[in-house]
Design a protein around this motif. Structure first.
Motif, short mmCIF file in Angstrom:
data_model
loop_
_atom_site.label_atom_id
_atom_site.label_comp_id
_atom_site.label_asym_id
_atom_site.label_seq_id
_atom_site.Cartn_x
_atom_site.Cartn_y
_atom_site.Cartn_z
N GLY A 23 2.89 -17.60 27.05
CA GLY A 23 1.59 -17.81 27.55
C GLY A 23 0.73 -18.62 26.84
N LEU A 24 0.69 -18.36 25.55
CA LEU A 24 -0.17 -19.20 24.76
C LEU A 24 0.45 -20.60 24.48
CD1 LEU A 24 -2.46 -19.53 22.56
CD2 LEU A 24 -1.25 -18.42 20.95
N ARG A 25 1.63 -20.71 24.45
CA ARG A 25 2.23 -22.00 24.23
C ARG A 25 1.58 -22.78 25.46
NH1 ARG A 25 8.35 -22.59 24.64
NH2 ARG A 25 7.88 -21.85 26.64
N GLN A 26 1.91 -22.14 26.70
CA GLN A 26 1.26 -23.05 27.95
C GLN A 26 -0.34 -23.44 28.00
OE1 GLN A 26 2.64 -24.51 30.40
NE2 GLN A 26 1.19 -24.74 31.90
N ALA A 27 -0.97 -22.60 27.39
CA ALA A 27 -2.54 -22.66 27.03
C ALA A 27 -2.56 -24.10 26.03
CB ALA A 27 -3.13 -21.76 26.66
N LEU A 28 -1.80 -24.13 25.15
CA LEU A 28 -1.95 -25.04 24.05
C LEU A 28 -1.56 -26.26 24.58
CD1 LEU A 28 -1.13 -22.99 20.94
CD2 LEU A 28 -3.29 -23.57 21.72
N VAL A 29 -0.34 -26.18 25.28
CA VAL A 29 0.07 -27.71 25.93
C VAL A 29 -1.03 -28.07 26.96
CG1 VAL A 29 1.77 -28.58 27.50
CG2 VAL A 29 2.55 -26.91 25.71
N VAL A 30 -1.62 -27.33 27.82
CA VAL A 30 -2.80 -27.65 28.54
C VAL A 30 -3.91 -28.27 28.08
CG1 VAL A 30 -4.60 -27.08 30.36
CG2 VAL A 30 -2.19 -26.13 30.27
N VAL A 228 -5.90 -26.73 18.74
CA VAL A 228 -4.73 -26.48 19.02
C VAL A 228 -3.85 -26.26 17.77
CG1 VAL A 228 -2.38 -27.24 19.88
CG2 VAL A 228 -4.61 -27.81 21.22
N VAL A 229 -4.17 -27.15 16.76
CA VAL A 229 -3.27 -27.01 15.36
C VAL A 229 -3.36 -25.76 14.60
CG1 VAL A 229 -3.17 -28.16 13.34
CG2 VAL A 229 -3.14 -29.62 15.19
N VAL A 230 -4.95 -25.30 14.65
CA VAL A 230 -5.48 -23.97 14.05
C VAL A 230 -4.85 -23.14 14.53
CG1 VAL A 230 -7.49 -22.80 13.50
CG2 VAL A 230 -7.61 -25.14 13.04
#
Length: 239
Positions: A23-30, A228-230
């Motif tokens: 779920g977090l990965r999807q948010a970061l990809v967006v 995103v990086v942080v």
């Protein structure tokens, strides 16, 4: 813009070894799509009239410049293509290929995105030093730096091993969304729609800042990508 985004992975099942969850990965990809939209808008409107990630568009612009004998446009579009390809090669070297033991967010992805941040920071410094009014030569340099940055992002995201996932070229993504809706599979398009919306929102933010406060234009790119990086570093360390 030619790749489609799907929610299924062609790689073996991921081990739950990292702190970042799907779920977090999807948010970061967006969020990465937001960066792409803002960067493309700034390149198109303020840095020579070429795209920084839409290489299909740049190929068309390059053809148009040949017919119109527009040397500046040819340099902008052709140079952006070369810079993007160089960035893709660098991102591929940094991030590598998907592995069976990959976490949801492999560490090399963060490394690649950190390098992208450095490239965008270099462009931002050039933008600010020139007072948001770079001359012809600096304009090209800044455009190429941004194109290289999105090239790094494009190939780095492929480390996730999710077939068709992209944060830069989304024509295929839009095609897939329409096809699945027509086929009665609308529930499967949520992640793709989120990425498309992120791209549009980023473009609107980048263009809006250029209109009302040009000096602040790089802030949206640096703030979102830095976030995103942080987030990847902080959350990724949790077990």
């Amino acid at each position: 813009m030619s790749a489609a985004v799907t929610t299924t992975s062609s790689a073996p099942p991921l081990r739950p070894t990292g702190g970042v969850r799907p779920g977090l990965r999807q948010a970061l990809v967006v969020a990465l799509a937001v960066v792409s939209g803002a960067t493309d808008a700034i390149g198109l409107l303020a840095l020579g009239g070429a795209f920084t990630s839409v290489m299909t568009g740049n190929l068309v612009i390059l053809g148009v410049s040949a017919s119109s004998a527009d040397g500046a446009l040819a340099i902008a579009s052709g140079g952006a293509i070369l810079a993007f390809c160089a960035g893709c090669a660098l991102g591929a070297r940094l991030a590598g290929l998907p592995r069976p033991d990959d976490a949801v967010w492999p560490r090399p992805v963060t490394v690649g995105l950190a390098v992208e941040f450095v490239l965008l920071a270099g462009y931002a410094v050039g933008w600010w030093v020139t007072g948001a009014e770079p001359g012809p030569v600096v304009t090209q340099v800044l455009l190429f730096a941004m194109a290289a940055a999105l090239g790094v992002q494009s190939s780095t995201v492929q480390r996730f091993g999710i077939s068709g996932m992209s944060t830069t070229y989304l024509t295929g993504t839009l095609t897939t969304v329409v096809m699945r809706i027509v086929a009665g599979r609308a529930r499967e398009v949520r992640s793709s729609v989120e990425i498309i919306v992120g791209l549009v929102a980023g473009a609107a933010a980048g263009a809006g800042l250029l209109l009302v406060a040009p000096l602040t234009a790089p802030i949206v790119q640096l703030a979102v990508l830095g976030g995103v990086v942080v987030a990847a570093v902080v959350v990724g360390r949790r077990r």
